[in-house]
Write an enzyme that holds these catalytic residues in place. Sequence first.
Site, PDB file in Angstrom:
ATOM      1  N   TRP A  31     -16.251  -3.258   6.081  1.00 28.79           N
ATOM      2  CA  TRP A  31     -15.545  -2.066   5.600  1.00 28.79           C
ATOM      3  C   TRP A  31     -16.534  -1.233   4.796  1.00 28.79           C
ATOM      4  CZ3 TRP A  31     -11.027   0.791   4.552  1.00 28.79           C
ATOM      5  CH2 TRP A  31      -9.896   0.434   5.303  1.00 28.79           C
ATOM      6  N   GLU A  67     -11.515 -10.600   2.095  1.00 32.41           N
ATOM      7  CA  GLU A  67     -12.031 -11.835   2.721  1.00 32.41           C
ATOM      8  C   GLU A  67     -13.236 -12.421   1.968  1.00 32.41           C
ATOM      9  OE1 GLU A  67     -11.002  -9.150   4.915  1.00 32.41           O
ATOM     10  OE2 GLU A  67      -9.217 -10.409   4.986  1.00 32.41           O
ATOM     11  N   VAL A 130     -17.184  -2.552  -0.950  1.00 24.96           N
ATOM     12  CA  VAL A 130     -16.854  -1.268  -1.582  1.00 24.96           C
ATOM     13  C   VAL A 130     -15.385  -0.967  -1.334  1.00 24.96           C
ATOM     14  CG1 VAL A 130     -17.269   1.219  -1.528  1.00 24.96           C
ATOM     15  CG2 VAL A 130     -19.198  -0.366  -1.312  1.00 24.96           C
ATOM     16  N   LEU A 131     -14.640  -0.843  -2.418  1.00 18.51           N
ATOM     17  CA  LEU A 131     -13.233  -0.454  -2.330  1.00 18.51           C
ATOM     18  C   LEU A 131     -13.106   0.982  -2.813  1.00 18.51           C
ATOM     19  CD1 LEU A 131     -11.750  -3.737  -3.771  1.00 18.51           C
ATOM     20  CD2 LEU A 131     -11.095  -2.767  -1.569  1.00 18.51           C
ATOM     21  N   ILE A 132     -12.472   1.802  -2.003  1.00 15.72           N
ATOM     22  CA  ILE A 132     -12.284   3.207  -2.396  1.00 15.72           C
ATOM     23  C   ILE A 132     -10.779   3.502  -2.400  1.00 15.72           C
ATOM     24  CG2 ILE A 132     -12.789   5.628  -1.847  1.00 15.72           C
ATOM     25  CD1 ILE A 132     -15.390   4.605  -0.530  1.00 15.72           C
ATOM     26  N   THR A 136      -2.185   4.801  -1.412  1.00 16.96           N
ATOM     27  CA  THR A 136      -1.167   3.760  -1.616  1.00 16.96           C
ATOM     28  C   THR A 136      -1.665   2.767  -2.672  1.00 16.96           C
ATOM     29  OG1 THR A 136      -2.074   2.212  -0.004  1.00 16.96           O
ATOM     30  CG2 THR A 136      -0.610   3.932   0.838  1.00 16.96           C
ATOM     31  N   HIS A 138      -2.682  -0.208  -2.036  1.00 15.46           N
ATOM     32  CA  HIS A 138      -3.579  -1.194  -1.420  1.00 15.46           C
ATOM     33  C   HIS A 138      -4.786  -1.496  -2.296  1.00 15.46           C
ATOM     34  CE1 HIS A 138      -2.824  -2.448   2.806  1.00 15.46           C
ATOM     35  NE2 HIS A 138      -3.890  -3.175   2.568  1.00 15.46           N
ATOM     36  N   PHE A 163     -20.335 -10.682  -8.718  1.00 10.74           N
ATOM     37  CA  PHE A 163     -19.301  -9.710  -8.322  1.00 10.74           C
ATOM     38  C   PHE A 163     -19.997  -8.401  -7.930  1.00 10.74           C
ATOM     39  CE2 PHE A 163     -16.134  -6.397  -9.632  1.00 10.74           C
ATOM     40  CZ  PHE A 163     -15.178  -6.696  -8.684  1.00 10.74           C
ATOM     41  N   ARG A 177     -23.423   4.977  -6.652  1.00 12.79           N
ATOM     42  CA  ARG A 177     -23.694   3.616  -7.134  1.00 12.79           C
ATOM     43  C   ARG A 177     -24.415   2.766  -6.093  1.00 12.79           C
ATOM     44  NH1 ARG A 177     -20.198   6.230  -9.627  1.00 12.79           N
ATOM     45  NH2 ARG A 177     -19.692   5.906 -11.826  1.00 12.79           N
TER      46      ARG A 177
HETATM   47  C1  DLZ Z   1      -6.990  -2.625   4.148  1.00 10.26           C
HETATM   48  C2  DLZ Z   1      -8.189  -2.191   3.386  1.00 10.26           C
HETATM   49  C3  DLZ Z   1      -8.202  -0.949   2.722  1.00 10.26           C
HETATM   50  C4  DLZ Z   1      -7.035  -0.044   2.729  1.00 10.26           C
HETATM   51  N1  DLZ Z   1      -9.283  -0.530   2.061  1.00 10.26           N
HETATM   52  C5  DLZ Z   1     -10.383  -1.316   2.019  1.00 10.26           C
HETATM   53  C6  DLZ Z   1     -11.550  -0.901   1.316  1.00 10.26           C
HETATM   54  O1  DLZ Z   1     -11.641   0.196   0.751  1.00 10.26           O
HETATM   55  N2  DLZ Z   1     -12.618  -1.765   1.274  1.00 10.26           N
HETATM   56  C7  DLZ Z   1     -12.591  -2.993   1.878  1.00 10.26           C
HETATM   57  O2  DLZ Z   1     -13.572  -3.731   1.781  1.00 10.26           O
HETATM   58  N3  DLZ Z   1     -11.499  -3.394   2.565  1.00 10.26           N
HETATM   59  C8  DLZ Z   1     -10.415  -2.604   2.666  1.00 10.26           C
HETATM   60  N4  DLZ Z   1      -9.313  -3.010   3.354  1.00 10.26           N
HETATM   61  C9  DLZ Z   1      -9.388  -4.276   4.130  1.00 10.26           C
HETATM   62  C10 DLZ Z   1      -9.023  -5.525   3.335  1.00 10.26           C
HETATM   63  O3  DLZ Z   1     -10.040  -5.861   2.399  1.00 10.26           O
HETATM   64  C11 DLZ Z   1      -8.840  -6.730   4.292  1.00 10.26           C
HETATM   65  O4  DLZ Z   1      -9.958  -6.830   5.138  1.00 10.26           O
HETATM   66  C12 DLZ Z   1      -7.600  -6.615   5.141  1.00 10.26           C
HETATM   67  O5  DLZ Z   1      -6.469  -6.377   4.358  1.00 10.26           O
HETATM   68  C13 DLZ Z   1      -7.381  -7.917   5.969  1.00 10.26           C
HETATM   69  O6  DLZ Z   1      -7.158  -9.015   5.102  1.00 10.26           O
END
Ligand code: DLZ
Length: 206
Positions: A31, A67, A130-132, A136, A138, A163, A177
């Site tokens: 991702w 994961e 990286v989470l953006i 929602t 999520h 981390f 970053r």
């Molecule tokens: C579902 C999801 C969303 C909305 N956003 C991200 C993200 O920004 N970064 C990331 O690494 N993963 C995202 N995922 C996927 C979840 O981490 C995961 O892979 C799924 O929910 C399956 O378990």
Amino acid sequence: MGGDDFHKGVKAAARTLDGSGLKILIVHTRWNSEIVDPLVRGARQALARLGVQEQNIVVRDVPGAYELPGAAQRLIRQSQQQSTNLVGAVVDDLMTAAGELSGSVTGTAPRDPAASVKSGPFDAAICIGVLIKGSTMHFEYIADATSQGIMRVGLDTGVPTVFGVLTCLTDDQAMERAGIGRGADPGHNHGEDWGAAAVEMALLAL
Ligand code: DLZ
């Protein structure tokens, strides 16, 4: 605190870090790979700068940040189980000794320990993702589960687990970053800090 001399971020460790005897695991997400890949490169560069041998860096990828903890824990546990296989370790040592003996008898060069893959469990792990934030909830759930999970991996396995997950509100925050910002200043690659943290934590001792 404050003023021109304020150093934001991590101060360099006072002691010299020699990672040449370490084996490090990197688990990263697919991702947001445009941002994750430079972070992985930054971590690898820091590991190399601190002496970790290329062949002792194991890299695995997973779909998303959620994961990361499960994958890191499974791979660390596998490395720990492999190294408790005493028969394997004894055979390994005997083979090494026999190889070096035959090298000295035949005149061939002895094995270079620096160029061999280190046996035994990982000394540290780095989870990179990286989470953006989207529109929602999520982001909140995944960020919370991932950070708690990665902390647990380190505590439960005894292997320091860094981390390396950016939790950003915008794409630009994440890119800055990872050192690939779109402004005049591309920003600082946090992957470099994570690589250094892994070596420092792996070497931590009284
Ligand atoms: C579902 C999801 C969303 C909305 N956003 C991200 C993200 O920004 N970064 C990331 O690494 N993963 C995202 N995922 C996927 C979840 O981490 C995961 O892979 C799924 O929910 C399956 O378990």
